[in-house]
Scaffold this motif. Sequence first.
Motif, PDB file in Angstrom:
ATOM      1  N   ARG A   3       0.834  -1.197  -0.124  1.00  0.00           N
ATOM      2  CA  ARG A   3       0.077  -0.072  -0.224  1.00  0.00           C
ATOM      3  C   ARG A   3       0.662   1.121   0.116  1.00  0.00           C
ATOM      4  O   ARG A   3       1.936   1.121   0.627  1.00  0.00           O
ATOM      5  N   ARG A   5       2.319   4.654   1.024  1.00  0.00           N
ATOM      6  CA  ARG A   5       2.602   5.289   2.375  1.00  0.00           C
ATOM      7  C   ARG A   5       1.880   6.855   2.030  1.00  0.00           C
ATOM      8  O   ARG A   5       1.923   7.469   1.485  1.00  0.00           O
ATOM      9  N   LYS A   6       1.145   6.817   3.544  1.00  0.00           N
ATOM     10  CA  LYS A   6       0.354   8.327   3.491  1.00  0.00           C
ATOM     11  C   LYS A   6       1.276   9.426   3.836  1.00  0.00           C
ATOM     12  O   LYS A   6       2.027   9.064   4.957  1.00  0.00           O
ATOM     13  N   ARG A   7       1.482  10.459   3.134  1.00  0.00           N
ATOM     14  CA  ARG A   7       2.333  11.530   3.580  1.00  0.00           C
ATOM     15  C   ARG A   7       1.807  12.306   4.907  1.00  0.00           C
ATOM     16  O   ARG A   7       0.614  12.678   4.849  1.00  0.00           O
ATOM     17  N   ARG A   8       2.556  12.700   5.615  1.00  0.00           N
ATOM     18  CA  ARG A   8       2.014  13.416   6.891  1.00  0.00           C
ATOM     19  C   ARG A   8       2.136  14.836   6.783  1.00  0.00           C
ATOM     20  O   ARG A   8       2.936  15.474   6.110  1.00  0.00           O
ATOM     21  N   VAL A  60      -3.115  11.239   9.892  1.00  0.00           N
ATOM     22  CA  VAL A  60      -2.824   9.867  10.056  1.00  0.00           C
ATOM     23  C   VAL A  60      -3.580   9.402  11.090  1.00  0.00           C
ATOM     24  O   VAL A  60      -4.292   9.993  11.798  1.00  0.00           O
ATOM     25  N   MET A 118      -4.100  16.916   0.223  1.00  0.00           N
ATOM     26  CA  MET A 118      -2.629  16.469   0.530  1.00  0.00           C
ATOM     27  C   MET A 118      -1.818  16.042  -0.728  1.00  0.00           C
ATOM     28  O   MET A 118      -0.803  15.257  -0.745  1.00  0.00           O
TER      29      MET A 118
END
Length: 119
Positions: A3, A5-8, A60, A118
């Motif tokens: 998956r 990675r979700k940016r913070r 997050v 985002m």
Amino acid sequence: MARPRKRRIVCKLPNIKVYGPLDGNIHDEPIILSVEEYEVIRLIDLEGLEQEQCAERMGVARSTVQRMYTEAKQKVADSLVNGKILRIEGGDYILCEEDNNRCISCNRGRHRHRRGKMG
């Protein structure tokens, strides 16, 4: 396939990015604290937010904040106790959007973030 990675979301970059002993006795490689780990420490320890509030600001999950906070505290402790240089750099983040030095979504100065934009 992993998956993505979700940016913070990070409010602003630190003004000072290197910390360490002043006695010149530096033998070890520096400890790297990511910008996101720095932001977690700033939000929880300096602003006094709970982990859930911090997670909401950074976009997050609370479990992600808990993990980053634990790792960041360990790195800071290693630097202080063992006299190692601590560098703040790198990571996977985006800066919040500002309008006249205020984050747009909450209007409380440079410490809040716009949700939903985002990338």
